[in-house]
Scaffold this active site. Structure first.
Site, PDB file in Angstrom:
ATOM      1  N   HIS A  37       0.839  -1.213   0.000  1.00  0.00           N
ATOM      2  CA  HIS A  37       0.000   0.000   0.000  1.00  0.00           C
ATOM      3  C   HIS A  37       0.870   1.259   0.000  1.00  0.00           C
ATOM      4  CE1 HIS A  37      -2.694  -2.942   2.249  1.00  0.00           C
ATOM      5  NE2 HIS A  37      -3.468  -2.588   1.242  1.00  0.00           N
ATOM      6  N   GLN A  61     -17.695  -7.289  -1.245  1.00  0.00           N
ATOM      7  CA  GLN A  61     -16.752  -8.054  -2.073  1.00  0.00           C
ATOM      8  C   GLN A  61     -16.326  -9.347  -1.394  1.00  0.00           C
ATOM      9  OE1 GLN A  61     -13.879  -4.643  -2.035  1.00  0.00           O
ATOM     10  NE2 GLN A  61     -12.342  -6.252  -1.949  1.00  0.00           N
TER      11      GLN A  61
HETATM   12  P1  AMP Z   1      -6.399  -4.023  -0.392  1.00  0.00           P
HETATM   13  O1  AMP Z   1      -6.264  -3.187   0.841  1.00  0.00           O
HETATM   14  O2  AMP Z   1      -5.914  -5.423  -0.239  1.00  0.00           O
HETATM   15  O3  AMP Z   1      -7.781  -3.915  -1.012  1.00  0.00           O
HETATM   16  O4  AMP Z   1      -5.410  -3.385  -1.461  1.00  0.00           O
HETATM   17  C1  AMP Z   1      -5.475  -2.014  -1.779  1.00  0.00           C
HETATM   18  C2  AMP Z   1      -4.584  -1.773  -2.980  1.00  0.00           C
HETATM   19  O5  AMP Z   1      -3.242  -2.132  -2.660  1.00  0.00           O
HETATM   20  C3  AMP Z   1      -4.986  -2.605  -4.202  1.00  0.00           C
HETATM   21  O6  AMP Z   1      -4.895  -1.794  -5.357  1.00  0.00           O
HETATM   22  C4  AMP Z   1      -3.957  -3.701  -4.207  1.00  0.00           C
HETATM   23  O7  AMP Z   1      -3.703  -4.230  -5.495  1.00  0.00           O
HETATM   24  C5  AMP Z   1      -2.735  -2.958  -3.675  1.00  0.00           C
HETATM   25  N1  AMP Z   1      -1.747  -3.910  -3.135  1.00  0.00           N
HETATM   26  C6  AMP Z   1      -1.950  -4.870  -2.197  1.00  0.00           C
HETATM   27  N2  AMP Z   1      -0.824  -5.582  -2.002  1.00  0.00           N
HETATM   28  C7  AMP Z   1       0.112  -5.083  -2.845  1.00  0.00           C
HETATM   29  C8  AMP Z   1       1.480  -5.395  -3.140  1.00  0.00           C
HETATM   30  N3  AMP Z   1       2.109  -6.377  -2.515  1.00  0.00           N
HETATM   31  N4  AMP Z   1       2.119  -4.670  -4.072  1.00  0.00           N
HETATM   32  C9  AMP Z   1       1.475  -3.649  -4.726  1.00  0.00           C
HETATM   33  N5  AMP Z   1       0.194  -3.303  -4.495  1.00  0.00           N
HETATM   34  C10 AMP Z   1      -0.480  -4.004  -3.573  1.00  0.00           C
END
Ligand code: AMP
Length: 284
Positions: A37, A61
């Site tokens: 993030h 979701q």
């Molecule tokens: P989430 O909180 O899991 O919904 O993720 C929020 C955003 O962070 C989404 O766009 C994910 O694709 C991105 N994200 C999560 N993990 C990673 C990672 N390891 N590398 C890059 N982006 C990430």
């Protein structure tokens, strides 16, 4: 840094910033922030003048029996990370604000949501696109940042924005990995030490795929079989899917051509982990 808990307050903060001619960047998250993030936030800070991060664990979701209830919610730690990375506003709405008692309007991207994770998580992408459409309407950013880690999600959001003519640029940031290759994820918290070691086989299988393509192998069945062999070395891994698809259509291919997305989803203990790589075949 401001913490906006209502739609009205985030809107007025963004309106004031836009009034000063600032470019608005937006990073939607479900919290439990980590270096993945942070990389998105850093990209937003670099490209924009005013950065909004949303923290909202979106119930629509998650499917029945998924981890909505136990999803980590370390809100104060998240605020600290946002403060330290130069975020201007954290938008942290309640469920009640995002969804009226009966939500009757849904955004659904067809076809692209039927493959890969869509086959195993019915309704998941409808929840993602609906909440992102709501968040985009609330925050009205110029640019929104997503991670390649959730490749299908990023792809589907890009399509929604294009199809619905939303005036937002979507920037996809590279997947952040640990030094052992494991893609960083909020769900890695569910893993034991042994399971974390097993989880590194996911990226190893993707690296194998890349090496095979580089060696000129184009038969996707042959490649996925080898990837399966690597994953089977980790005792706790249960494979959900191993797919090699066209990176533009997300359709399965028998033979490799142009740019492909190799994607893996596995279950380890109570966690469901996904990872992927893009391989540009024309460059091989
Ligand atoms: P989430 O909180 O899991 O919904 O993720 C929020 C955003 O962070 C989404 O766009 C994910 O694709 C991105 N994200 C999560 N993990 C990673 C990672 N390891 N590398 C890059 N982006 C990430």
């Amino acid at each position: 840094m401001e913490v906006a808990k209502t739609i009205q307050s985030v809107r007025s903060l963004v309106k004031a910033a836009r009034g000063k001619g600032k470019k608005i960047g937006f990073v939607p998250t479900m919290g439990a922030l980590h270096i993945g993030h942070i990389s998105l936030i850093e990209a937003a800070v670099k490209k924009c003048d005013f950065v909004v991060v949303s923290i909202f664990v979106n119930p629509t979701q998650f499917g029945p029996g998924e981890d909505f209830e136990k999803y980590p919610r370390p809100f104060n730690d998240d605020l600290k990370i946002c403060r330290n990375t130069g975020v201007d506003v954290v938008f942290a709405p309640t469920q009640r604000q995002m969804y009226a008692s009966e939500n009757l309007t849904w955004v659904n991207v067809e076809k692209l949501t039927e493959q890969l994770c869509g086959r195993f998580r019915p309704g998941h992408f409808r929840g993602v696109t609906t909440v992102c459409a709501k968040l985009f309407n609330i925050v009205a950013p110029d640019i929104a940042f997503f991670g390649q880690k959730d490749a299908q999600q990023a792809f589907v959001i890009k399509r929604m924005v294009a199809d619905l003519h939303m005036p937002i640029e979507i920037v996809i940031c590279p997947t952040v990995r640990q030094s052992d290759g494991l893609a960083v994820s909020s769900r890695n918290k569910y893993l034991t030490e042994q399971q974390k070691k097993d989880a590194t086989y996911v990226y190893k299988s993707l690296q194998k795929c890349e090496r095979m393509i580089e060696a000129g192998i184009t038969d996707t069945q042959k490649i996925t079989a080898e990837m399966g062999k690597i994953l089977s070395r980790a005792p706790s891994i249960k494979i959900e899917y191993i797919s090699i698809v066209d990176a533009e259509t997300l359709q399965t291919r028998d033979r490799i051509g142009r740019q492909v997305l190799a994607a893996v989803a596995v279950r380890i203990g109570s966690a469901r982990l996904i990872d992927n790589i893009l391989v540009d075949v024309s460059k091989q």
